[in-house]
Design a protein around this motif. Structure first.
Motif, PDB file in Angstrom:
ATOM      1  N   VAL A 211       0.838  -1.197   0.000  1.00  0.00           N
ATOM      2  CA  VAL A 211       0.000   0.000   0.000  1.00  0.00           C
ATOM      3  C   VAL A 211       0.874   1.248   0.000  1.00  0.00           C
ATOM      4  O   VAL A 211       0.635   2.201  -0.740  1.00  0.00           O
ATOM      5  CB  VAL A 211      -0.953  -0.004   1.220  1.00  0.00           C
ATOM      6  N   LEU A 212       1.932   1.198   0.828  1.00  0.00           N
ATOM      7  CA  LEU A 212       2.827   2.355   0.901  1.00  0.00           C
ATOM      8  C   LEU A 212       3.521   2.585  -0.435  1.00  0.00           C
ATOM      9  O   LEU A 212       3.695   3.722  -0.874  1.00  0.00           O
ATOM     10  CB  LEU A 212       3.874   2.147   1.993  1.00  0.00           C
ATOM     11  N   ASP A 213       3.908   1.483  -1.066  1.00  0.00           N
ATOM     12  CA  ASP A 213       4.587   1.619  -2.356  1.00  0.00           C
ATOM     13  C   ASP A 213       3.671   2.247  -3.402  1.00  0.00           C
ATOM     14  O   ASP A 213       4.090   3.113  -4.172  1.00  0.00           O
ATOM     15  CB  ASP A 213       5.090   0.258  -2.857  1.00  0.00           C
ATOM     16  N   SER A 214       2.399   1.816  -3.406  1.00  0.00           N
ATOM     17  CA  SER A 214       1.519   2.381  -4.425  1.00  0.00           C
ATOM     18  C   SER A 214       1.184   3.835  -4.078  1.00  0.00           C
ATOM     19  O   SER A 214       1.018   4.666  -4.975  1.00  0.00           O
ATOM     20  CB  SER A 214       0.246   1.536  -4.591  1.00  0.00           C
ATOM     21  N   LEU A 255       2.293  16.711   0.524  1.00  0.00           N
ATOM     22  CA  LEU A 255       1.834  15.333   0.461  1.00  0.00           C
ATOM     23  C   LEU A 255       3.018  14.406   0.177  1.00  0.00           C
ATOM     24  O   LEU A 255       3.197  13.373   0.811  1.00  0.00           O
ATOM     25  CB  LEU A 255       0.781  15.175  -0.636  1.00  0.00           C
ATOM     26  N   GLN A 256       3.812  14.843  -0.752  1.00  0.00           N
ATOM     27  CA  GLN A 256       4.949  14.033  -1.142  1.00  0.00           C
ATOM     28  C   GLN A 256       5.888  13.789   0.041  1.00  0.00           C
ATOM     29  O   GLN A 256       6.335  12.671   0.268  1.00  0.00           O
ATOM     30  CB  GLN A 256       5.695  14.762  -2.256  1.00  0.00           C
ATOM     31  N   SER A 257       6.113  14.849   0.811  1.00  0.00           N
ATOM     32  CA  SER A 257       7.046  14.666   1.920  1.00  0.00           C
ATOM     33  C   SER A 257       6.437  13.782   3.004  1.00  0.00           C
ATOM     34  O   SER A 257       7.141  13.025   3.660  1.00  0.00           O
ATOM     35  CB  SER A 257       7.500  16.012   2.469  1.00  0.00           C
ATOM     36  N   VAL A 258       5.105  13.870   3.179  1.00  0.00           N
ATOM     37  CA  VAL A 258       4.472  13.022   4.183  1.00  0.00           C
ATOM     38  C   VAL A 258       4.506  11.557   3.728  1.00  0.00           C
ATOM     39  O   VAL A 258       4.802  10.657   4.515  1.00  0.00           O
ATOM     40  CB  VAL A 258       3.010  13.468   4.454  1.00  0.00           C
ATOM     41  N   VAL A 259       4.249  11.350   2.444  1.00  0.00           N
ATOM     42  CA  VAL A 259       4.272   9.980   1.938  1.00  0.00           C
ATOM     43  C   VAL A 259       5.675   9.393   2.084  1.00  0.00           C
ATOM     44  O   VAL A 259       5.853   8.241   2.450  1.00  0.00           O
ATOM     45  CB  VAL A 259       3.814   9.932   0.466  1.00  0.00           C
ATOM     46  N   MET A 260       6.661  10.248   1.835  1.00  0.00           N
ATOM     47  CA  MET A 260       8.034   9.781   2.014  1.00  0.00           C
ATOM     48  C   MET A 260       8.263   9.336   3.445  1.00  0.00           C
ATOM     49  O   MET A 260       8.953   8.364   3.705  1.00  0.00           O
ATOM     50  CB  MET A 260       9.014  10.910   1.713  1.00  0.00           C
ATOM     51  N   LEU A 446      24.597   7.275   2.386  1.00  0.00           N
ATOM     52  CA  LEU A 446      23.436   6.884   1.597  1.00  0.00           C
ATOM     53  C   LEU A 446      22.501   8.067   1.395  1.00  0.00           C
ATOM     54  O   LEU A 446      22.398   8.927   2.266  1.00  0.00           O
ATOM     55  CB  LEU A 446      22.652   5.788   2.344  1.00  0.00           C
ATOM     56  N   PRO A 447      21.800   8.113   0.255  1.00  0.00           N
ATOM     57  CA  PRO A 447      20.784   9.148   0.102  1.00  0.00           C
ATOM     58  C   PRO A 447      19.586   8.804   0.989  1.00  0.00           C
ATOM     59  O   PRO A 447      19.451   7.672   1.437  1.00  0.00           O
ATOM     60  CB  PRO A 447      20.420   9.058  -1.366  1.00  0.00           C
ATOM     61  N   LEU A 448      18.741   9.786   1.254  1.00  0.00           N
ATOM     62  CA  LEU A 448      17.578   9.543   2.116  1.00  0.00           C
ATOM     63  C   LEU A 448      16.542   8.688   1.418  1.00  0.00           C
ATOM     64  O   LEU A 448      15.851   7.891   2.019  1.00  0.00           O
ATOM     65  CB  LEU A 448      16.935  10.863   2.518  1.00  0.00           C
ATOM     66  N   THR A 449      16.393   8.877   0.151  1.00  0.00           N
ATOM     67  CA  THR A 449      15.369   8.133  -0.556  1.00  0.00           C
ATOM     68  C   THR A 449      15.832   7.865  -1.974  1.00  0.00           C
ATOM     69  O   THR A 449      16.762   8.483  -2.470  1.00  0.00           O
ATOM     70  CB  THR A 449      14.044   8.910  -0.582  1.00  0.00           C
ATOM     71  N   LEU A 450      15.185   6.929  -2.607  1.00  0.00           N
ATOM     72  CA  LEU A 450      15.570   6.554  -3.955  1.00  0.00           C
ATOM     73  C   LEU A 450      14.596   7.074  -4.992  1.00  0.00           C
ATOM     74  O   LEU A 450      14.950   7.334  -6.131  1.00  0.00           O
ATOM     75  CB  LEU A 450      15.581   5.035  -4.080  1.00  0.00           C
ATOM     76  N   ALA A 451      13.324   7.210  -4.572  1.00  0.00           N
ATOM     77  CA  ALA A 451      12.270   7.406  -5.553  1.00  0.00           C
ATOM     78  C   ALA A 451      12.318   8.780  -6.211  1.00  0.00           C
ATOM     79  O   ALA A 451      12.042   8.916  -7.384  1.00  0.00           O
ATOM     80  CB  ALA A 451      10.926   7.182  -4.907  1.00  0.00           C
ATOM     81  N   ILE A 452      12.659   9.776  -5.436  1.00  0.00           N
ATOM     82  CA  ILE A 452      12.687  11.121  -6.006  1.00  0.00           C
ATOM     83  C   ILE A 452      14.092  11.668  -5.851  1.00  0.00           C
ATOM     84  O   ILE A 452      14.654  11.677  -4.761  1.00  0.00           O
ATOM     85  CB  ILE A 452      11.675  12.045  -5.318  1.00  0.00           C
ATOM     86  N   VAL A 453      14.694  12.062  -6.952  1.00  0.00           N
ATOM     87  CA  VAL A 453      16.046  12.584  -6.861  1.00  0.00           C
ATOM     88  C   VAL A 453      16.112  13.943  -7.535  1.00  0.00           C
ATOM     89  O   VAL A 453      15.325  14.261  -8.411  1.00  0.00           O
ATOM     90  CB  VAL A 453      17.080  11.652  -7.521  1.00  0.00           C
ATOM     91  N   SER A 454      17.055  14.703  -7.069  1.00  0.00           N
ATOM     92  CA  SER A 454      17.310  15.977  -7.702  1.00  0.00           C
ATOM     93  C   SER A 454      18.283  15.711  -8.849  1.00  0.00           C
ATOM     94  O   SER A 454      19.277  15.030  -8.665  1.00  0.00           O
ATOM     95  CB  SER A 454      17.917  16.899  -6.647  1.00  0.00           C
ATOM     96  N   ALA A 455      17.936  16.202 -10.029  1.00  0.00           N
ATOM     97  CA  ALA A 455      18.747  15.852 -11.187  1.00  0.00           C
ATOM     98  C   ALA A 455      19.060  17.062 -12.038  1.00  0.00           C
ATOM     99  O   ALA A 455      18.333  18.059 -12.036  1.00  0.00           O
ATOM    100  CB  ALA A 455      18.043  14.802 -12.032  1.00  0.00           C
TER     101      ALA A 455
END
Lengths: 740, 147
Positions: A211-214, A255-260, A446-455
């Motif tokens: 559920v969290l992944d989706s 929302l994005q930061s809370v989901v993270m 390590l980075p904090l998260t993988l899903a969203i990166v600054s590019a």
């Protein structure tokens, strides 16, 4: 699967992860009643629930374990390493059964009578039968009095069997007929698959990871849609949607930061197994090891926690098995007998740092050097000129191990390279520092998260690409008149970045895209991956953006230069470059290339005092240098004033004759005036005639290549160019006619 | 008349050849899309396209089936799902959905070249031509042209 069973398994897995830790803790702190109660409660809960679910095997073993724990709780039995070991074995069996339940929804077949029997010896207050029966080796039959006291109903295991406590779980065949002559030990240890969080607050709710992944995916989509809306609105002046879209944008970001946050997991859950691991190794190797864990509450994305688990276990095992010395050795070295391994986790500028520090023997650079030469990773002359920190990098080469003895615990040489590739796969880095006799520090970032990166969005060869910002150290514009800053060594382009040569990879050429040849300005993206630094040439830098990483299909997944793709605000799909893959494709694998590692360089600069050098064009193909401190003066001398006398070149200078030499291998050609570098050695002086004085630079002058001809001390990199350092003593001897 | 089961095929044309895939494998048909090239990808991979936030790998059937190099004009995309992944078959023209009775399916001629043999599930005779029935899974995976 039955809901009741599933809940039971999830809950038990969580409790058991804590249990290993608690039991080991109890051994250190036997008087901690709270700890004992907590262990007792966990086992009690399992026992209670499994009776309810009709899990007989599990109930039997947990019942006996509970009884032993009860005696400990009442103080009838004293906490000793032996009883703790037996309890841990029981915990292992419980885990195996739970693992089997999870896989097959029924209890795995097996008999635990022997273990139960041994646990029961604690209950009847008999002195413990030989503990060594449980050590790897031969399993002895139980003493007769134990058998009569408590094992009357079970088949007497009569034969002996070899077993390894760490690798196998004891189980006797379930048949009741007495003619079984062997004890089968085959059930492999099944790890409980559920990641357990540590203490869960009462206000929390169990949500499935799927559920969290989706939720995460949906939040990602929302970000993309928001980006599209923002672009649309930006094109229309005074759009009535402007304000609500801004609002939407803000909410989306929140929302994005809370989901993270929902996906964040304490790093402590990756090291739950470590106390047990260290305890077992310490007991097996007769060492005393203290494991300190700090910052267990540091949170990072659960995917990263998982990625961290194996490397961490491996590194701690290395420290415990190879790093920490035996008490006798430590005493002799004047260190406390108890060795310490400490794990620190903390946040640092948007990254999570995990440090593994031990105060053991450290790594012997000379052994690493010898091993590297032996394995043909580096030539002997080069290796001998390397600093210790440079040498230590070979630890990360595949199959590299300096362990003299291969124990079953570690030292098989499949190690640090796997650790490094695992960490780098999730965008992290590993560094190793070792001080001989003082221990070893491994720092994982390590980075904090993988899903969203600054590019960084770039264009190359007519295509757009994203490069993760985390790998980028700087951007350099070049081209046009500054094309000279790209040097060419045997067809390999190198960029002179301040004082260093940085290998350059042309992105369009690498990806077989059409290359635009011209004098227009290009950008060099300087990337840092692992210990590797290199520049990627792109045509244009467009923008930076927060992008959502999307996996790419299986037909293109084999292309290591991409880590995924993303959808831009305008709906375009672009590929995300994997700098590590790009480096590998660009041939950046050899250890030699890693010598451009800036951090190691920085460390060297700190330790080796730098010196000023005079840089000149001596007429040789490469620039040449001499230490400025040896130079007395610089003079300009017209070539016709250089006279030949007694087979030597001299110039009339300040009322005397100054012998003139040329750099080794260079003969003086007539021309305009010459620069002469005047050296004074004691009472004698001589001049070195060169074409042109170039510069004065500060450098540590680490000679990287051995000399190939007399008069040259060696070759090094100065101001981004391979430079020969001349031997002044040799030149002096030549000016006196002592050598030709 | 004997009751028979029929299968429905989505038909499409690549160069001069008509192909069919089971209608159940097809998720949707799209007009020409903006495709992001994937440098270094196998040559039949046209690139990636964005289907409402999902990444779709586009396969150039001209190249996959060795029928010349590129579609003429504006190509169409037949989006098929294989497992968890979406693929787009890039074709010249999408035709009707045709019902084909089971017994009309004929086995793949053994003399067909390996590339086609690997991708085809059967052949259907039509009035004017032969319809090559593709197995989507095999079209997407088993490729002799992939590098």
């Amino acid at each position: 699967m039955d809901d009741l069973l599933r809940d039971f398994l999830a809950e038990s897995a969580e409790n058991l992860a804590q249990l290993d830790h608690d039991v080991v803790e109890l051994e250190r702190d036997p008087s901690n009643a709270e700890l004992l109660n907590s262990i007792f409660r966990t086992i009690h809960t399992i026992k209670g629930t499994c009776g309810f679910l009709g899990l007989d095997r599990l109930e039997a073993i947990s019942h006996t374990t509970e009884s032993v724990l009860d005696l400990l709780r009442q103080g009838v039995l004293r906490v000793s390493p032996e009883v703790v070991s037996d309890i841990l074995r029981a915990v292992d069996v419980i885990k195996t059964i739970l693992g089997g339940l999870e896989a097959k929804e029924q209890e795995p077949v097996g008999e635990d009578s022997l273990l139960i029997g041994i646990l029961e010896t604690w209950l009847i207050g008999e002195p413990k039968p030989e503990d060594q029966a449980w050590e790897p080796g031969l399993l002895e039959p139980l003493p007769p009095q134990v058998a009569t006291a408590s094992l009357a109903a079970m088949p007497a295991p009569s034969a002996t069997a070899a077993m390894s406590v760490t690798d196998a779980i004891l189980a006797t065949p379930s048949g009741q007929s007495g003619d079984h002559s062997e004890i089968a030990i085959s059930t492999p240890h099944v790890a409980t698959g559920v990641d357990a969080a540590t203490a869960v607050a009462a206000s929390s709710l169990r949500v499935s990871v799927a559920v969290l992944d989706s939720l995460m995916n949906l939040a990602g989509e929302l970000v993309l849609t928001r980006n599209q809306l923002l672009e649309l609105c930006a094109r229309q002046e005074g759009s009535p949607y402007g304000v609500p879209v801004q609002q939407l944008s803000r909410i989306t970001a929140e929302l994005q930061s809370v989901v993270m946050k929902t996906r964040m997991q304490a790093v402590g859950s990756a090291w739950g197994k470590l106390p047990r691991l260290v305890r077992d190794i310490a007991r097996e190797t007769d060492k005393q090891i203290e494991l300190e864990l700090r910052g267990a509450e540091t949170e990072l994305d659960r995917q990263l926690v998982q990625a961290l688990q194996d490397p961490l276990t491996h590194m701690v095992r290395n420290s415990a098995d190879h790093g920490i010395e035996t008490p006798a050795v430590r005493r002799a070295a004047g260190k406390p007998e108890v060795g310490t391994i400490s794990l620190n986790a903390y946040h640092e500028s948007g990254n999570v740092i995990v440090e593994i520090v031990d105060d053991g023997a450290g790594i012997d650079p000379s052994r690493v050097r010898a091993k590297a030469i032996e394995r043909g990773l580096v030539r002997r002359e080069v290796a001998e000129g390397m600093s210790d920190s440079q040498v230590l990098r070979y630890i990360f080469e595949p199959g590299f191990s300096t362990a003299e003895t291969v124990t079953h615990l570690s030292g098989r040489g499949v190690g640090m390279d796997v650790v490094r590739s695992n960490i780098e796969r999730v965008g992290g880095t590993v560094e190793l520092h070792s001080a001989r006799g003082q221990g070893c520090t491994v720092r994982v970032k390590l980075p904090l998260t993988l899903a969203i990166v600054s590019a960084l969005l770039v264009n190359a060869g007519g295509e757009a690409f994203a490069i993760p910002q985390s790998c980028i150290t700087e951007l350099v514009r070049f081209g046009g008149t500054e094309r000279a800053s790209i040097a060419d060594l045997h067809g390999v382009p190198l960029f002179r970045l301040r004082n260093e040569l940085v290998p350059v990879i042309g992105l369009s050429a690498l990806l077989s895209l059409s290359t635009v040849t011209g004098e227009e300005l290009k950008t060099l993206v300087i990337c840092h991956v692992g210990s590797c630094r290199f520049g990627v040439v792109v045509d244009e830098v467009v923008d930076t953006q927060e992008i959502v990483v999307k996996p790419i299909g299986r037909r293109v997944r084999h292309l290591t230069c991409y880590s995924g793709c993303t959808i831009l605000g305008d709906g375009r799909v672009i590929m995300i470059l994997d700098p590590a893959g790009v480096a590998a494709m660009g041939g950046m694998q050899t250890a030699e290339l890693r010598s451009t590692d800036s951090e190691t360089r920085a460390a060297e600069v700190a330790s080796v005092p730098s010196e000023a050098y005079l840089l000149f064009d001596g007429g040789s193909t490469a620039p040449q240098a001499v230490p400025l401190s040896r130079v007395a003066r610089l003079e300009e001398v017209p070539t016709d004033r250089i006279e030949h006398a007694d087979g030597r070149m001299v110039v009339q200078y300040r009322g005397g004759l100054l012998p003139i030499v040329t750099p080794p291998g260079v003969t003086l050609t007539s021309g305009q005036s010459r620069s002469v570098i005047v050296f004074t050695e004691g009472s004698s002086s001589f001049g070195l005639a060169v074409n042109e004085i170039r510069d004065i630079v500060e450098d540590t002058m680490q000679l990287e290549l051995a000399p190939s001809r007399p008069g040259v001390l060696g070759t090094t990199v100065v101001a981004g160019a391979a430079t020969e350092v001349l031997d002044i003593s040799y030149l002096l001897a030549r000016s006196r006619g002592e050598v030709s | 008349m004997v009751a028979t089961t029929t299968r429905e095929l989505v038909t499409f044309r690549v160069a001069e050849q008509w192909f069919g895939v089971p209608v159940l494998a097809v998720q949707e048909v799209l007009v020409a899309q903006r495709v992001a090239r994937v440098p270094l990808a196998p040559r039949e991979i046209t690139g990636l396209l964005n289907l409402r936030g999902q990444i779709v790998t586009a396969i150039n059937l001209h190249r996959r089936m060795e029928l010349g190099t590129d579609p003429e004009g504006a190509p169409m995309n037949v989006v098929v799902r294989d497992g968890e992944e979406l693929f787009a078959l890039v074709v010249d023209e999408v035709g009707d959905v045709v019902p084909v009775p089971d017994q009309a399916f004929e086995s793949v001629p053994p003399t067909l070249d390996t590339c086609w043999k690997g991708a085809c599930a059967g052949v259907v005779q039509r009035e004017s031509d032969l319809l090559a029935v593709l197995d989507p899974h095999r079209v997407l995976n088993d490729s002799t042209t992939s590098s």
